[in-house]
Design a protein around this motif. Structure first.
Motif, PDB file in Angstrom:
ATOM      1  N   ASP A  18       0.742  -1.345  -0.010  1.00  0.00           N
ATOM      2  CA  ASP A  18       0.074   0.000   0.036  1.00  0.00           C
ATOM      3  C   ASP A  18       0.868   1.295   0.157  1.00  0.00           C
ATOM      4  O   ASP A  18       1.436   1.575   1.122  1.00  0.00           O
ATOM      5  CB  ASP A  18      -0.975  -0.016   1.130  1.00  0.00           C
ATOM      6  CG  ASP A  18      -1.880   1.235   1.261  1.00  0.00           C
ATOM      7  OD1 ASP A  18      -1.873   2.102   0.498  1.00  0.00           O
ATOM      8  OD2 ASP A  18      -2.729   1.297   2.234  1.00  0.00           O
ATOM      9  N   GLU A  20       0.318   4.244   0.422  1.00  0.00           N
ATOM     10  CA  GLU A  20      -0.076   5.172   1.251  1.00  0.00           C
ATOM     11  C   GLU A  20       0.404   4.747   2.717  1.00  0.00           C
ATOM     12  O   GLU A  20       0.407   5.793   3.692  1.00  0.00           O
ATOM     13  CB  GLU A  20      -1.626   5.255   1.301  1.00  0.00           C
ATOM     14  CG  GLU A  20      -2.248   5.800   0.007  1.00  0.00           C
ATOM     15  CD  GLU A  20      -1.600   7.502  -0.306  1.00  0.00           C
ATOM     16  OE1 GLU A  20      -1.721   8.063   0.654  1.00  0.00           O
ATOM     17  OE2 GLU A  20      -1.482   7.491  -1.403  1.00  0.00           O
ATOM     18  N   ARG A  21       0.910   3.706   2.915  1.00  0.00           N
ATOM     19  CA  ARG A  21       1.370   2.950   4.251  1.00  0.00           C
ATOM     20  C   ARG A  21       2.941   2.545   4.256  1.00  0.00           C
ATOM     21  O   ARG A  21       3.291   1.985   5.033  1.00  0.00           O
ATOM     22  CB  ARG A  21       0.551   2.038   4.879  1.00  0.00           C
ATOM     23  CG  ARG A  21      -0.865   2.506   5.051  1.00  0.00           C
ATOM     24  CD  ARG A  21      -2.102   1.579   5.312  1.00  0.00           C
ATOM     25  NE  ARG A  21      -3.300   2.266   5.989  1.00  0.00           N
ATOM     26  CZ  ARG A  21      -4.464   1.714   6.096  1.00  0.00           C
ATOM     27  NH1 ARG A  21      -4.349   0.262   6.436  1.00  0.00           N
ATOM     28  NH2 ARG A  21      -5.480   2.171   6.572  1.00  0.00           N
ATOM     29  N   THR A  60       1.190  -4.595   5.348  1.00  0.00           N
ATOM     30  CA  THR A  60      -0.336  -4.751   5.641  1.00  0.00           C
ATOM     31  C   THR A  60      -0.937  -5.946   4.799  1.00  0.00           C
ATOM     32  O   THR A  60      -2.091  -6.162   4.945  1.00  0.00           O
ATOM     33  CB  THR A  60      -1.180  -3.576   5.132  1.00  0.00           C
ATOM     34  OG1 THR A  60      -0.868  -3.098   3.732  1.00  0.00           O
ATOM     35  CG2 THR A  60      -0.667  -2.269   6.071  1.00  0.00           C
ATOM     36  N   ARG A 186      -0.312   9.344  12.324  1.00  0.00           N
ATOM     37  CA  ARG A 186      -0.321   8.883  11.358  1.00  0.00           C
ATOM     38  C   ARG A 186      -1.229   7.448  11.576  1.00  0.00           C
ATOM     39  O   ARG A 186      -2.009   6.859  11.082  1.00  0.00           O
ATOM     40  CB  ARG A 186       0.488   8.334  10.460  1.00  0.00           C
ATOM     41  CG  ARG A 186       1.179   9.550   9.575  1.00  0.00           C
ATOM     42  CD  ARG A 186       0.081   9.968   8.355  1.00  0.00           C
ATOM     43  NE  ARG A 186      -0.198   8.821   7.430  1.00  0.00           N
ATOM     44  CZ  ARG A 186       0.365   8.526   6.343  1.00  0.00           C
ATOM     45  NH1 ARG A 186       1.257   9.146   5.761  1.00  0.00           N
ATOM     46  NH2 ARG A 186      -0.136   7.525   5.735  1.00  0.00           N
ATOM     47  N   GLU A 189      -4.616   7.853  12.866  1.00  0.00           N
ATOM     48  CA  GLU A 189      -5.737   7.838  11.447  1.00  0.00           C
ATOM     49  C   GLU A 189      -5.848   6.757  11.031  1.00  0.00           C
ATOM     50  O   GLU A 189      -6.941   6.235  10.599  1.00  0.00           O
ATOM     51  CB  GLU A 189      -4.970   8.938  10.885  1.00  0.00           C
ATOM     52  CG  GLU A 189      -5.731   9.352   9.562  1.00  0.00           C
ATOM     53  CD  GLU A 189      -5.290  10.205   8.693  1.00  0.00           C
ATOM     54  OE1 GLU A 189      -5.634  10.365   7.563  1.00  0.00           O
ATOM     55  OE2 GLU A 189      -4.242  10.880   9.071  1.00  0.00           O
ATOM     56  N   ASP A 190      -4.683   5.874  10.893  1.00  0.00           N
ATOM     57  CA  ASP A 190      -4.880   4.670  10.006  1.00  0.00           C
ATOM     58  C   ASP A 190      -5.248   3.459  10.708  1.00  0.00           C
ATOM     59  O   ASP A 190      -5.970   2.377  10.131  1.00  0.00           O
ATOM     60  CB  ASP A 190      -3.318   4.367   9.226  1.00  0.00           C
ATOM     61  CG  ASP A 190      -3.194   5.449   8.320  1.00  0.00           C
ATOM     62  OD1 ASP A 190      -3.931   5.894   7.795  1.00  0.00           O
ATOM     63  OD2 ASP A 190      -1.641   5.327   7.740  1.00  0.00           O
ATOM     64  N   PHE A 191      -4.804   3.426  12.042  1.00  0.00           N
ATOM     65  CA  PHE A 191      -5.087   2.298  12.706  1.00  0.00           C
ATOM     66  C   PHE A 191      -5.785   2.330  14.186  1.00  0.00           C
ATOM     67  O   PHE A 191      -6.174   1.471  14.752  1.00  0.00           O
ATOM     68  CB  PHE A 191      -3.676   1.368  12.784  1.00  0.00           C
ATOM     69  CG  PHE A 191      -3.059   1.143  11.589  1.00  0.00           C
ATOM     70  CD1 PHE A 191      -3.426   0.126  10.734  1.00  0.00           C
ATOM     71  CD2 PHE A 191      -2.054   1.934  11.133  1.00  0.00           C
ATOM     72  CE1 PHE A 191      -2.645  -0.246   9.807  1.00  0.00           C
ATOM     73  CE2 PHE A 191      -1.383   1.704  10.082  1.00  0.00           C
ATOM     74  CZ  PHE A 191      -1.802   0.532   9.237  1.00  0.00           C
TER      75      PHE A 191
END
Length: 226
Positions: A18, A20-21, A60, A186, A189-191
């Motif tokens: 990903d 973005e990650r 991920t 981050r 927000e993501d996890f």
């Protein structure tokens, strides 16, 4: 100038599909600033014959999803070759999981943990100077060790929180030594990151990388190809 042991390279295998990650992979790679980075999902591969040491990052992706991520099978084969060649290897999170899976272990989805946790770390050179509070970010876990592997750490939510090979220079950790307070926004927000009753002031997990470098430097030279 690149880091080399006897004319060979350190490789950081970045396993995040990903875009973005990829920040957690970048954070890990920054701990090995002179190493060569290998983007595994993009098709790059480790030239094992020139490897002095290899670090496998988090991801991920899941090790049990080779249909979605065909490179997972290739990375398991890489682990087996690194073990056969006695190339010093450190697996982090996904790297911990894929190393054990490659050797016949089991990885299962157990539910997301995203935050600081307190681990029971064995007295191992890898953990010298490492405080028990470490950053954890994973939804999968090793539930059965690979052949030749032994557990060297546990946590309340994970019985196999780190492992080592009994004869090859392979060490793995489920936690993320590269995660610092700088990534907390981050991660939240993501996890849904939650530090709980601890703070990053309690964390010294990044020492794992320095310990691994020292252990890799003192390990016997990797076997030559037959």
């Amino acid at each position: 100038m690149r880091t080399k042991f006897d004319g060979k390279e350190i490789y950081v295998v970045k396993s995040e599909p990903d875009e973005e990650r990829t920040y957690h992979c970048d954070a890990l790679a920054s701990r090995f600033p002179t190493a060569t980075e290998i983007d595994y999902p993009a098709g790059e591969r480790v030239p094992v014959d020139s490897a002095a040491a290899v670090v496998l990052t988090g991801s991920t992706a899941a090790v049990y999803e080779p249909e979605q991520y065909p490179w997972v099978d290739d990375q398991q084969a890489l682990v087996r070759r690194l073990v056969e060649r006695s190339v010093p290897t450190l697996g982090v999170c996904f790297g911990h999981q894929i190393a054990n899976a490659a050797l016949g272990g089991t990885v299962e989805h157990v539910g997301m943990t995203a935050g600081l946790v307190e681990a029971d770390l064995d007295h191992q050179p890898l953990f010298e100077g490492v405080a028990p509070v470490v950053p954890a970010l994973h939804g999968d876990a090793v539930t059965a060790l690979g052949d030749g592997m032994e557990s060297i750490a546990t946590a309340p939510h994970a019985d196999i929180f780190a492992s080592r090979h009994q004869s090859a220079p392979l060490w793995t950790v489920q936690f993320h030594p590269e995660i610092t307070a700088a990534l907390e926004p981050r991660l939240t927000e993501d996890f849904g990151w939650e530090s709980g009753r601890w703070s990053f002031g309690d964390v010294t997990a990044a020492v794992v990388f320095e310990n691994f470098k020292s252990m890799a430097e003192s390990a016997p030279a990797a076997a030559d190809s037959p």
